[in-house]
Structure formats: structure tokens, C-alpha cells
Scaffold this motif. Structure first.
Motif, PDB file in Angstrom:
ATOM      1  N   ARG A 169       0.853  -1.183   0.000  1.00 44.49           N
ATOM      2  CA  ARG A 169       0.000   0.000   0.000  1.00 44.49           C
ATOM      3  C   ARG A 169       0.892   1.237   0.000  1.00 44.49           C
ATOM      4  O   ARG A 169       2.047   1.188   0.428  1.00 44.49           O
ATOM      5  N   THR A 170       0.335   2.342  -0.437  1.00 38.33           N
ATOM      6  CA  THR A 170       1.065   3.602  -0.405  1.00 38.33           C
ATOM      7  C   THR A 170       1.532   3.890   1.023  1.00 38.33           C
ATOM      8  O   THR A 170       0.745   3.796   1.968  1.00 38.33           O
ATOM      9  N   GLY A 171       2.810   4.216   1.162  1.00 36.48           N
ATOM     10  CA  GLY A 171       3.382   4.479   2.481  1.00 36.48           C
ATOM     11  C   GLY A 171       4.112   3.306   3.082  1.00 36.48           C
ATOM     12  O   GLY A 171       4.894   3.474   4.027  1.00 36.48           O
ATOM     13  N   ASP A 172       3.882   2.097   2.561  1.00 35.27           N
ATOM     14  CA  ASP A 172       4.656   0.941   3.014  1.00 35.27           C
ATOM     15  C   ASP A 172       6.107   1.092   2.560  1.00 35.27           C
ATOM     16  O   ASP A 172       6.434   1.896   1.679  1.00 35.27           O
ATOM     17  N   LEU A 173       6.968   0.274   3.141  1.00 35.50           N
ATOM     18  CA  LEU A 173       8.362   0.210   2.713  1.00 35.50           C
ATOM     19  C   LEU A 173       8.645  -1.144   2.082  1.00 35.50           C
ATOM     20  O   LEU A 173       8.125  -2.168   2.529  1.00 35.50           O
ATOM     21  N   LEU A 174       9.472  -1.128   1.050  1.00 37.52           N
ATOM     22  CA  LEU A 174      10.061  -2.354   0.546  1.00 37.52           C
ATOM     23  C   LEU A 174      11.544  -2.320   0.902  1.00 37.52           C
ATOM     24  O   LEU A 174      12.230  -1.329   0.648  1.00 37.52           O
ATOM     25  N   ALA A 175      12.009  -3.395   1.525  1.00 35.91           N
ATOM     26  CA  ALA A 175      13.399  -3.501   1.940  1.00 35.91           C
ATOM     27  C   ALA A 175      14.127  -4.436   0.981  1.00 35.91           C
ATOM     28  O   ALA A 175      13.780  -5.620   0.890  1.00 35.91           O
ATOM     29  N   PHE A 176      15.094  -3.914   0.264  1.00 36.17           N
ATOM     30  CA  PHE A 176      15.934  -4.722  -0.617  1.00 36.17           C
ATOM     31  C   PHE A 176      17.161  -5.122   0.196  1.00 36.17           C
ATOM     32  O   PHE A 176      18.049  -4.305   0.449  1.00 36.17           O
ATOM     33  N   VAL A 177      17.180  -6.377   0.613  1.00 37.29           N
ATOM     34  CA  VAL A 177      18.144  -6.804   1.627  1.00 37.29           C
ATOM     35  C   VAL A 177      19.420  -7.327   0.990  1.00 37.29           C
ATOM     36  O   VAL A 177      19.460  -7.708  -0.184  1.00 37.29           O
ATOM     37  N   ASN A 178      20.468  -7.339   1.808  1.00 37.97           N
ATOM     38  CA  ASN A 178      21.788  -7.847   1.415  1.00 37.97           C
ATOM     39  C   ASN A 178      22.302  -7.165   0.145  1.00 37.97           C
ATOM     40  O   ASN A 178      22.821  -7.803  -0.770  1.00 37.97           O
ATOM     41  N   THR A 179      22.166  -5.855   0.121  1.00 37.51           N
ATOM     42  CA  THR A 179      22.518  -5.072  -1.062  1.00 37.51           C
ATOM     43  C   THR A 179      23.801  -4.262  -0.886  1.00 37.51           C
ATOM     44  O   THR A 179      24.121  -3.426  -1.728  1.00 37.51           O
ATOM     45  N   ALA A 180      24.548  -4.508   0.187  1.00 33.82           N
ATOM     46  CA  ALA A 180      25.740  -3.691   0.441  1.00 33.82           C
ATOM     47  C   ALA A 180      26.851  -3.956  -0.566  1.00 33.82           C
ATOM     48  O   ALA A 180      27.743  -3.123  -0.730  1.00 33.82           O
ATOM     49  N   GLY A 181      26.833  -5.108  -1.238  1.00 30.31           N
ATOM     50  CA  GLY A 181      27.886  -5.437  -2.194  1.00 30.31           C
ATOM     51  C   GLY A 181      27.501  -5.103  -3.622  1.00 30.31           C
ATOM     52  O   GLY A 181      26.857  -5.896  -4.293  1.00 30.31           O
ATOM     53  N   TYR A 182      27.840  -3.906  -4.081  1.00 29.80           N
ATOM     54  CA  TYR A 182      27.667  -3.432  -5.458  1.00 29.80           C
ATOM     55  C   TYR A 182      26.257  -2.955  -5.809  1.00 29.80           C
ATOM     56  O   TYR A 182      26.082  -2.276  -6.811  1.00 29.80           O
ATOM     57  N   PHE A 183      25.234  -3.291  -5.033  1.00 31.85           N
ATOM     58  CA  PHE A 183      23.865  -2.928  -5.424  1.00 31.85           C
ATOM     59  C   PHE A 183      23.381  -1.641  -4.763  1.00 31.85           C
ATOM     60  O   PHE A 183      22.389  -1.064  -5.181  1.00 31.85           O
ATOM     61  N   MET A 184      24.067  -1.185  -3.724  1.00 34.37           N
ATOM     62  CA  MET A 184      23.557  -0.094  -2.904  1.00 34.37           C
ATOM     63  C   MET A 184      23.914   1.272  -3.480  1.00 34.37           C
ATOM     64  O   MET A 184      23.055   2.156  -3.576  1.00 34.37           O
TER      65      MET A 184
END
Length: 512
Positions: free
Chosen positions: A429-444
């Protein structure tokens, strides 16, 4: 109806604990904006220790160098400086950042293509230079002689390896001196001992193939022996990086998704991607052609486990590569990038709009763009974790999942966070968060840019401490209580990392 094609990410330890603090994460995004990068500095110290444990199990001396290009975070670098690890820098800016984060010159190695300014600062500071070519050697020698500097410690990066038995060829590389030209390089290194000191040889292969890496390591051992004929005394083998990360929690999900993608490309099931994108596969006369251009997201043998497997591989005379290194008293250096920041970070994005389509799925527009979390660019497939702003009603979860496409915030058709259809247990829903996890290596932050004047994600460091979660802005983090062991500028064998003691106590929130 078939079960949803989930690609559930692997989430461990501190990262799993952090995702259990949705109120904190929503507060951070409200205060600092979306997208937001969150890094976990103490996790990188644990990852260093895991690699060091492999060295100790095989009774090897050596060094672990973090490939800085994987992440720009100052907090991660400063926490890393409080461990026994070194840092691999590939630009003048990265070198300046590493020195400012607390790394002494003897713990820094320069790799990749180098400008004269980069070489000058490296030589002036006395850091180790991983030579990319004979021309780079000549540039470095000229700088050292012109400015009257002490000899610089160097490694010779090699490429174009081949096996003596069954043909195993390493793929072409733009980096390093081909193995066929190594004798001339050794002769030149011997001639220039007033300016450079050869401490070892190195390679970095753009492959996960264990056989290719084993062939390269074996060839490096032979080159070290040949160097003695030229009066040189190198002792280090640097096997580079490429240890990988296991991104998915369930390998069966990966196998099923790739199988279903093949059927979709062949037209034997509904499309699974935007515009029928095949990720390198195509259909020709009912036959699947091409090659799947994706990172193998499920890799049980990854990171320090992959290093252990490499060292256990057979080499000359049937002995393991670890045994060969031990017998010749060689040091083993490694340069992990993504493997050292495994489970070290998450990218948070606010949901701006959820729109149904005539095809029965939804378009979810997020307040970030494809450069802020470049999973597609690097070919890594894993689902985001939904963090609702409000409690989810029992009826909101669908047994067959909610198929969605994730869109970015740029006014560009190409700004797709995912080309594939993502299945989520609950519709955002609008206002929710999506967390893209384990992204510290090259994706962040590797591809982040101010496209269309959209802001680049801010970064914070977070750590658990006695039942609370503490955080601060990335640039404000200093691991003042984290120890490194012996205080020395000399390289030391990889040992246990310093205690995981938090840094500055700037902000805190009660743990749930």
C-alpha cells in the motif's frame, strides 16, 4: 493455480534482527528520505573473521583485503580498519578515503588501472601496488626515481592462464600481464629493484569456476619459483576476489523460477517478465537459444566456504593447493568484495503508488530508481521484504501471492527496478516500505547518480546494543571501542577480528 514464484532472500543475524524493527525503519525513512541505505558495520568484522578462520584451518599466513569499490560507506571502512583486514583501492579517491578511515599504508593495496596521480600518492605513502601491466611498472619506476622515493612493494597481476592437462582456459581479460609474457616482466622487475620490490603475484578472474581459479593459482606458484632465477624473492599469492554470495534462502525456488522462465520464453506459460524479457534466453523455432545472463543467486559454496573449497582443490602432484602454499611458505592474500559485505546492508524504499493492470497484476511505483538498487544491472534476482506502515489484515495475504512489477521514480520507460514479475505475499500500500536486503555489495551505491535531479540515497549505520538499536549517519560513525589486536604497521597473519563493540551512541530506539 500454481504456487507463486517466490525468490525469498537469505537473511541472517543482525540483518534479520534489523528487519524485525519496522517502526525504527519507517522512522528513519520519514526523517532522512527515500531511498535510504542502512549498513551494519559489525557484520563486516564477523565476515573478516570467517575468512581469517579459513587461513588458520589451513595453517596459512596471509591477508584479507576488502575491495573498496563494492561500497562507499565510511562506517563500513572505519569498522574494517578496527579489524586485521586490509583494503584494496582502485582509484585516487578510494585511496584517500581509506587513509582517512584509519588504514595505515602497509594495510592498503592499489589495484586496477591507475593514473599517475594515483601512483604518485601510492608511492609517496608506501602502499603496495598491484601492477596491471609492464607499462604501469615503467610509470611507477619513473615516479620513484624522479622523486627519490624508497622502493615500492609491488605484486605482478597475471592473466591468460591455461592448464597442462585437460584444456581449461581462463576467459580473456583486459587486466594483467599474460602468462606467456611473464619472463620478460620478471626480468624487468629484476632490473628495477632500486625502485620496486616484488613481494608476490596476483590474479583476479571474472568467473565462479573453481577449476579456472585452481589452474591460475597453480600457475602463480610456478611463477614464484621462476622469479628466484632472476634473483627475486616474492612470497605472496593473491587470488583476488570472486568468492560470491548466496543470496537466496531456498535453492529450490531458484531452480523452479529459472525453469518457469524458460517455459515463458518459449511461450508455454504466461509471461514472467516485462515485455517478455528473457535475460539472455530467446526462442527460435520452438527451441531455447542463448545463455542465461544472471548471477547464480543460490550458491551454497560462497564467501569463505568457496575459499576453503579452492584451497582443498588438487594441484601439482595431487596435493591440495593449501598444501602447496604451506610447503613453499607462501602467504595467501584474498580480495573479497561482495563476500565481505554479505548481510551488511539494506536499501529501503517508500511505496508511492499501487496500480492494477488489465493483465491481473499490479504496478508498484517506488521512491527510488534502478540506479539506487542495481539488482537488475548485476543480474541478481531476489524478492524485497515488505514492511507495512500499518498492521496487515488477515485477509490481505493471498495464497497464490500478489504478482507485481516494481517501477522507479524516473520519467523513463527503462526505469524498472525489476524486469521480472515479483510475487509478494501481501499487496503493498502507499506508504509501506520495501526492503531490498543484502545489497551492500555493489547494489547499494555502485550505480547511484543524481538522475533527473532525484536525490541519491542517504546512508546510516546501525547496530544492536544491549536490547536497543542504535544508529547514526554513516559519516558520523567511528568504532572507538573496537580493537584490532597488535598495534603495528607491519602485515600480520589474519587473526580474530576485534570485539563487536558498537561505535558512537548518537541515536537509539528500544528493541521490540
Amino acid at each position: 493455480m500454481d504456487s507463486p514464484l517466490y525468490l525469498r532472500p537469505r537473511v541472517d543475524g543482525r540483518l534479520e534482527q534489523l528487519l524485525g524493527q519496522p517502526r525504527l525503519l519507517h522512522d528513519l525513512v520519514r526523517a532522512l528520505g527515500s531511498p535510504l541505505n542502512v549498513v551494519l558495520p559489525d557484520q563486516i568484522a564477523d565476515n573478516v573473521e570467517a575468512f581469517g578462520a579459513v587461513h588458520r584451518r589451513h595453517h596459512l599466513r596471509g591477508e584479507v583485503f576488502f575491495a573498496h569499490k563494492a561500497n562507499r560507506s565510511s562506517a563500513l571502512l572505519r569498522r574494517l580498519a578496527a579489524t586485521p583486514a586490509g583494503i584494496d583501492v582502485a582509484s585516487l579517491g578510494e585511496l584517500q578515503h581509506a587513509l582517512g578511515a584509519g588504514f595505515t599504508p602497509r594495510r592498503v593495496m592499489a589495484t586496477g588501472p591507475k593514473t599517475r596521480e594515483f601512483l604518485w600518492l601510492a608511492a609517496r605513502c608506501g602502499i603496495t601496488v598491484n601492477l596491471d601491466s609492464p607499462a604501469e611498472l615503467d610509470d611507477l619506476v619513473a615516479l620513484v626515481r624522479r622523486h627519490g622515493l624508497p622502493p615500492v612493494r609491488v605484486l605482478a597481476r597475471l592473466s591468460a592462464f591455461s592448464s597442462a592437462g585437460a584444456t581449461i582456459l581462463s576467459r580473456p581479460s583486459r587486466f594483467g600481464t599474460p602468462l606467456a609474457e611473464v619472463d620478460r616482466l620478471l626480468a624487468r622487475l629484476a632490473e628495477t629493484r632500486d625502485a620496486v620490490d616484488l613481494v608476490g603475484v596476483a590474479y583476479h578472474l571474472d568467473t565462479i569456476g573453481l577449476a579456472e581459479k585452481a589452474v591460475a593459482l597453480e600457475a602463480c606458484l610456478t611463477v614464484l619459483a621462476d622469479a628466484h632465477r632472476h634473483g627475486l624473492r616474492p612470497r605472496v599469492v593473491d587470488v583476488g576476489g570472486g568468492f560470491g554470495v548466496d543470496y537466496l534462502a531456498d535453492g529450490a525456488q531458484w531452480e523452479r523460477w529459472t525453469s518457469e522462465l524458460a517455459l515463458a520464453v518459449l511461450g508455454r506459460r504466461p509471461e514472467l517478465t516485462w515485455g517478455g524479457h528473457g535475460y539472455g534466453w530467446r526462442a527460435e523455432a520452438g527451441t531455447l537459444r542463448g545463455a542465461l545472463g544472471l548471477y547464480p543467486a543460490h550458491r551454497p559454496s560462497a564467501g569463505h566456504r568457496y575459499l576453503a573449497e579452492l584451497l582443498g582443490a588438487g594441484g601439482l602432484g595431487g596435493r591440495t593447493l593449501a598444501t602447496l602454499l604451506q610447503e613453499h611458505l607462501h602467504d595467501l592474500w584474498v580480495e573479497p568484495g561482495r563476500a565481505l559485505v554479505d548481510q551488511c546492508g539494506v536499501v529501503l524504499a517508500r511505496v508511492l503508488e499501487v496500480r492494477p493492470t488489465a493483465a491481473g497484476c499490479h504496478l508498484v511505483r517506488l521512491d527510488l530508481n534502478a540506479g539506487d538498487v542495481s539488482l537488475e544491472e548485476h543480474g541478481v534476482m531476489m524478492d524485497p521484504v515488505l514492511l507495512p506502515a500499518n498492521p496487515v489484515a488477515p485477509g490481505d495475504a493471498a495464497p497464490h501471492g500478489h504478482p507485481v512489477y516494481l517501477l522507479g521514480n524516473l520519467c523513463l520507460e527503462a526505469d524498472l527496478i525489476t524486469r521480472r514479475m515479483v510475487f509478494l505475499p501481501t499487496l503493498p500500500r502507499t506508504g509501506d516500505l520495501l526492503a531490498f536486503v543484502n545489497t551492500a555489495g555493489y547494489f547499494m551505491d555502485f550505480s547511484a547518480d543524481h538522475a533527473l535531479h532525484q536525490p541519491v540515497a542517504r546512508m546510516v549505520a546501525a547496530w544492536p546494543d544491549a536490547g536497543t538499536w542504535r544508529w547514526c549517519l554513516d559519516e558520523q560513525y567511528w568504532p572507538l571501542d573496537a580493537g584490532r589486536g597488535p598495534s603495528t604497521d607491519e602485515p600480520t597473519p589474519t587473526t580474530t577480528a576485534g570485539r563487536n563493540i558498537p561505535g558512537p551512541r548518537l541515536q537509539e530506539t528500544a528493541a521490540a
